[in-house]
Design a protein around this motif. Structure first.
Motif, mmCIF file in Angstrom:
data_model
loop_
_atom_site.group_PDB
_atom_site.id
_atom_site.type_symbol
_atom_site.label_atom_id
_atom_site.label_comp_id
_atom_site.label_asym_id
_atom_site.label_seq_id
_atom_site.Cartn_x
_atom_site.Cartn_y
_atom_site.Cartn_z
ATOM 1 N N PRO A 246 0.812 -1.226 0.000
ATOM 2 C CA PRO A 246 0.000 0.000 0.000
ATOM 3 C C PRO A 246 0.838 1.265 0.000
ATOM 4 O O PRO A 246 0.340 2.338 -0.357
ATOM 5 N N ASP A 247 2.109 1.145 0.364
ATOM 6 C CA ASP A 247 3.004 2.305 0.353
ATOM 7 C C ASP A 247 3.244 2.841 -1.057
ATOM 8 O O ASP A 247 3.699 3.979 -1.221
ATOM 9 N N LEU A 248 2.926 2.031 -2.077
ATOM 10 C CA LEU A 248 3.139 2.477 -3.457
ATOM 11 C C LEU A 248 1.951 3.253 -4.020
ATOM 12 O O LEU A 248 2.045 3.828 -5.099
ATOM 13 N N ILE A 249 0.823 3.239 -3.313
ATOM 14 C CA ILE A 249 -0.317 4.033 -3.769
ATOM 15 C C ILE A 249 0.068 5.509 -3.697
ATOM 16 O O ILE A 249 0.534 5.999 -2.681
ATOM 17 N N GLY A 250 -0.125 6.186 -4.798
ATOM 18 C CA GLY A 250 0.314 7.573 -4.909
ATOM 19 C C GLY A 250 1.639 7.696 -5.631
ATOM 20 O O GLY A 250 1.953 8.757 -6.179
ATOM 21 N N LYS A 251 2.419 6.628 -5.651
ATOM 22 C CA LYS A 251 3.677 6.583 -6.413
ATOM 23 C C LYS A 251 3.470 5.827 -7.727
ATOM 24 O O LYS A 251 3.984 6.221 -8.760
ATOM 25 N N LEU A 252 2.731 4.708 -7.638
ATOM 26 C CA LEU A 252 2.371 3.960 -8.840
ATOM 27 C C LEU A 252 1.092 4.580 -9.398
ATOM 28 O O LEU A 252 0.036 4.537 -8.758
ATOM 29 N N VAL A 253 1.191 5.188 -10.576
ATOM 30 C CA VAL A 253 0.084 6.008 -11.081
ATOM 31 C C VAL A 253 -0.707 5.347 -12.199
ATOM 32 O O VAL A 253 -1.676 5.937 -12.688
ATOM 33 N N GLY A 254 -0.333 4.148 -12.627
ATOM 34 C CA GLY A 254 -1.083 3.477 -13.675
ATOM 35 C C GLY A 254 -0.481 2.134 -14.022
ATOM 36 O O GLY A 254 0.687 1.868 -13.726
ATOM 37 N N ALA A 255 -1.295 1.270 -14.636
ATOM 38 C CA ALA A 255 -0.826 -0.053 -15.047
ATOM 39 C C ALA A 255 -1.500 -0.445 -16.353
ATOM 40 O O ALA A 255 -2.721 -0.288 -16.499
ATOM 41 N N ALA A 256 -0.714 -0.936 -17.304
ATOM 42 C CA ALA A 256 -1.227 -1.447 -18.570
ATOM 43 C C ALA A 256 -1.066 -2.956 -18.588
ATOM 44 O O ALA A 256 0.059 -3.465 -18.470
ATOM 45 N N VAL A 257 -2.172 -3.667 -18.715
ATOM 46 C CA VAL A 257 -2.187 -5.132 -18.695
ATOM 47 C C VAL A 257 -2.676 -5.599 -20.061
ATOM 48 O O VAL A 257 -3.867 -5.543 -20.369
ATOM 49 N N GLY A 258 -1.756 -6.045 -20.903
ATOM 50 C CA GLY A 258 -2.091 -6.430 -22.263
ATOM 51 C C GLY A 258 -2.164 -7.930 -22.452
ATOM 52 O O GLY A 258 -1.349 -8.676 -21.907
ATOM 53 N N GLY A 259 -3.136 -8.385 -23.230
ATOM 54 C CA GLY A 259 -3.261 -9.801 -23.567
ATOM 55 C C GLY A 259 -3.251 -10.731 -22.395
ATOM 56 O O GLY A 259 -2.577 -11.769 -22.434
ATOM 57 N N PRO A 260 -3.985 -10.422 -21.302
ATOM 58 C CA PRO A 260 -3.905 -11.281 -20.110
ATOM 59 C C PRO A 260 -4.485 -12.664 -20.365
ATOM 60 O O PRO A 260 -5.372 -12.847 -21.202
ATOM 61 N N LYS A 371 -8.387 1.507 -6.147
ATOM 62 C CA LYS A 371 -9.217 2.444 -6.904
ATOM 63 C C LYS A 371 -8.435 3.674 -7.343
ATOM 64 O O LYS A 371 -8.811 4.337 -8.319
ATOM 65 N N GLU A 372 -7.326 3.980 -6.646
ATOM 66 C CA GLU A 372 -6.549 5.168 -6.977
ATOM 67 C C GLU A 372 -5.706 5.002 -8.241
ATOM 68 O O GLU A 372 -5.220 5.983 -8.809
ATOM 69 N N VAL A 373 -5.483 3.763 -8.674
ATOM 70 C CA VAL A 373 -4.553 3.488 -9.771
ATOM 71 C C VAL A 373 -5.320 3.057 -11.018
ATOM 72 O O VAL A 373 -5.876 1.951 -11.061
ATOM 73 N N PRO A 374 -5.374 3.878 -12.061
ATOM 74 C CA PRO A 374 -6.076 3.473 -13.285
ATOM 75 C C PRO A 374 -5.364 2.318 -13.979
ATOM 76 O O PRO A 374 -4.131 2.255 -14.015
ATOM 77 N N VAL A 375 -6.169 1.405 -14.519
ATOM 78 C CA VAL A 375 -5.643 0.226 -15.205
ATOM 79 C C VAL A 375 -6.179 0.202 -16.630
ATOM 80 O O VAL A 375 -7.384 0.352 -16.853
ATOM 81 N N PHE A 376 -5.263 0.030 -17.589
ATOM 82 C CA PHE A 376 -5.647 -0.120 -18.990
ATOM 83 C C PHE A 376 -5.476 -1.590 -19.362
ATOM 84 O O PHE A 376 -4.365 -2.122 -19.346
ATOM 85 N N VAL A 377 -6.580 -2.265 -19.655
ATOM 86 C CA VAL A 377 -6.560 -3.666 -20.083
ATOM 87 C C VAL A 377 -6.899 -3.709 -21.560
ATOM 88 O O VAL A 377 -7.890 -3.098 -21.990
ATOM 89 N N TYR A 378 -6.079 -4.399 -22.358
ATOM 90 C CA TYR A 378 -6.387 -4.527 -23.784
ATOM 91 C C TYR A 378 -6.190 -5.962 -24.226
ATOM 92 O O TYR A 378 -5.264 -6.646 -23.799
ATOM 93 N N ALA A 403 -12.354 -1.062 -8.758
ATOM 94 C CA ALA A 403 -11.186 -0.664 -9.555
ATOM 95 C C ALA A 403 -11.580 0.348 -10.626
ATOM 96 O O ALA A 403 -12.759 0.537 -10.944
ATOM 97 N N ARG A 404 -10.581 0.952 -11.200
ATOM 98 C CA ARG A 404 -10.726 2.012 -12.210
ATOM 99 C C ARG A 404 -10.096 1.491 -13.501
ATOM 100 O O ARG A 404 -8.879 1.516 -13.666
ATOM 101 N N VAL A 405 -10.923 0.977 -14.417
ATOM 102 C CA VAL A 405 -10.415 0.218 -15.569
ATOM 103 C C VAL A 405 -10.927 0.793 -16.888
ATOM 104 O O VAL A 405 -12.123 1.041 -17.051
ATOM 105 N N LEU A 406 -10.001 0.978 -17.831
ATOM 106 C CA LEU A 406 -10.329 1.198 -19.233
ATOM 107 C C LEU A 406 -10.009 -0.095 -19.970
ATOM 108 O O LEU A 406 -8.869 -0.558 -19.946
ATOM 109 N N TYR A 407 -11.003 -0.707 -20.605
ATOM 110 C CA TYR A 407 -10.850 -2.023 -21.223
ATOM 111 C C TYR A 407 -11.137 -1.921 -22.714
ATOM 112 O O TYR A 407 -12.231 -1.539 -23.124
ATOM 113 N N HIS A 408 -10.125 -2.261 -23.532
ATOM 114 C CA HIS A 408 -10.266 -2.285 -24.981
ATOM 115 C C HIS A 408 -10.343 -3.735 -25.463
ATOM 116 O O HIS A 408 -9.422 -4.529 -25.209
#
Length: 480
Positions: A246-260, A371-378, A403-408
């Protein structure tokens, strides 16, 4: 799960100055005079991890907290084979295995070749005082797809990168950090191990950002990116972050998860008897690696004789991802087992393998990403390795968890196509979360919101191909 990677062609890099942090009070032993290490050093390369004593953590490392840097090697690669990279360093850091026990791993940091870093003194001087600035740092999870410790990214990236993503990240001025997220045992498909090692790599980089990297540790921002096997690691990191880091919340600002690939069971069925069968072998060996009872059971069911026997199956333990794909191409993996497929997934197995897979190789069973970290899933809607419907369910579970997800869902191409087709959209996402860019043709959801979009992005790889693709010829001028 995996790709037809260039990693099987890589194995190089050079001698390095091994440094340790002041608080460690450790000395780094010189390489042992075995013929393999001697040959690598003579050629100007670092030896593979199993022959390199730098990969041994120092005395007392188990008592440190996860993310603690244990050793630093800088510069790591004197021969840089990634376009846009100025120099590199490596950090051996404390982490956790799948069961939460003390483990360790290595992260390789690539600094961009730009005006700011060219103005800094050489890495081994650590003289950055008063000259630090904030930067975007992308933790890039390479799909290494191997159960061989010597096929770790920290070793193979000495030669070149497989796809060109690292080049494109560096050319945009971001630092690239590549963790060996499979850990010291190369536990391929061990989800918790991958997630912990990914998160602890960010902690380790942050810990030395000001003293060894040349960036301000407080104002710099971090993001995750991975495709296929790398997306598996990035996804698990996001699921485990809330309780583990949890110490990384506010430091880690986003994650892209492709082809999971959310479920190893169904993925293994889809890849068997095809050119991807080698990944099934690797996944079975890797997923049981940290579960002694399951590991022993798996080995006990391998045939002792015949064309498909234990010796042939376990050769995977020395292979890179590409070597595995070539060695087991189009095979029926279950021919290696006394009871065939039922030894792994059937009732005769007593559910030993299935239980491990369900605990450690299925996405969505832990917490939703913070919820603070947006995630892009494609994902390719026609992904032939992992059905898009399983990713639909995964994203839905994330959204229900806040969670906060943009899914393509891309309706052009398959799994390997989306590796290339998704890159520019990922770059736009990263520019938005790391740099505050507002020109992206995508909408990142507000906190607590999710957006699913069906897109049609055709495959046009001309400017996305890695350097090795051009066979030594210059890339087209329009590609920069």
């Amino acid at each position: 799960m995996g790709q037809l990677t260039a990693f099987g062609l890589l194995a190089s890099a050079a001698t390095a100055l091994a440094l340790v942090l002041p608080h460690d009070n450790i000395t780094t032993s010189p390489p042992s005079p075995d013929p393999i290490s001697t040959a690598y050093y003579a050629a100007g390369y670092l030896p593979p991890p199993t022959y390199d004593p730098w990969y041994s953590p120092p005395s007392g490392w188990e008592s440190t907290v996860p993310g603690t840097p244990l050793r630093i090697r800088q510069p790591a690669y004197p021969s840089i084979n990634v376009r846009g990279c100025k120099d590199t360093l490596q950090i051996l850091y404390r982490s956790s295995d799948t069961h939460g026990n003390a483990s360790w791993s290595v992260v390789t940091v690539f600094r961009p070749n730009d005006t700011y870093f060219n103005s800094l003194p050489p890495l081994n001087t650590k003289n950055f005082a008063g000259r630090l600035k904030g930067r975007g740092v992308v933790s890039y999870q390479v799909p290494s797809d191997s159960v061989a410790p010597d096929a770790a990214p920290s070793n193979l990236l000495q030669g070149q990168e497989p796809y060109g993503e690292m080049r494109d990240l560096l050319m945009r001025g971001w630092i690239v950090a590549v963790p060996d997220y499979e850990g010291p045992r190369a536990s391929y498909c061990a989800g918790a191990q991958a997630g912990y090692a990914t998160l602890d790599a960010i902690r380790a980089v942050r810990a030395v950002a000001g003293t060894h990297v040349g960036i301000d540790p407080e104002s710099s921002r971090y993001a995750l990116w991975g495709y296929s096997g790398g997306g598996f690691a990035a996804g698990f990191a996001m699921e485990l972050m809330g309780r583990y880091a949890p110490d990384l919340i506010g430091k880690l600002v986003g994650a892209a998860v492709g082809g999971p690939s959310p479920n190893l069971t169904t993925v293994a069925q889809a890849m068997n008897k095809k050119d991807t069968a080698g990944l099934v072998v690797a996944s079975l060996v890797g997923v049981v690696d940290q579960w002694p009872e399951a590991r022993e059971y798996l080995r006990s069911r391998l045939k002792a004789e015949g064309t498909y026997n234990a010796t042939g199956f376990l050769k995977i333990e020395k292979m890179s991802g590409v070597e595995a794909l070539m060695a087991y191409k189009d095979q029926d993996v279950y021919d290696y087992f006394v009871g065939g497929k039922s030894d792994i997934w059937g009732s005769e197995s007593n559910g030993i393998i299935q239980a491990v897979v369900d605990k450690d190789a299925v996405m969505g069973v832990h917490e939703a990403p913070p919820k603070e970290v947006p995630v892009f899933v494609y994902k390719a809607a026609k992904d032939e390795m992992s059905a898009v419907e399983e990713t639909d369910v995964l994203v839905e579970s994330y959204c229900k968890g806040g969670a906060r997800v943009l899914y393509h869902r891309n309706h052009e191409g398959g799994h390997n196509d989306e590796l290339w087709a998704g890159r520019l959209r990922t770059m736009d996402f990263l520019r938005t979360v790391l740099d505050g860019w507002t020109g992206a043709n995508m909408t990142i959801p507000d906190v607590g919101k999710c957006i699913t979009e069906d897109v049609k992005v055709p495959l046009d790889v001309t400017c996305l191909l890695p350097e090795w693709w051009w066979g030594g010829a210059p890339r087209p001028a329009e590609c920069g």
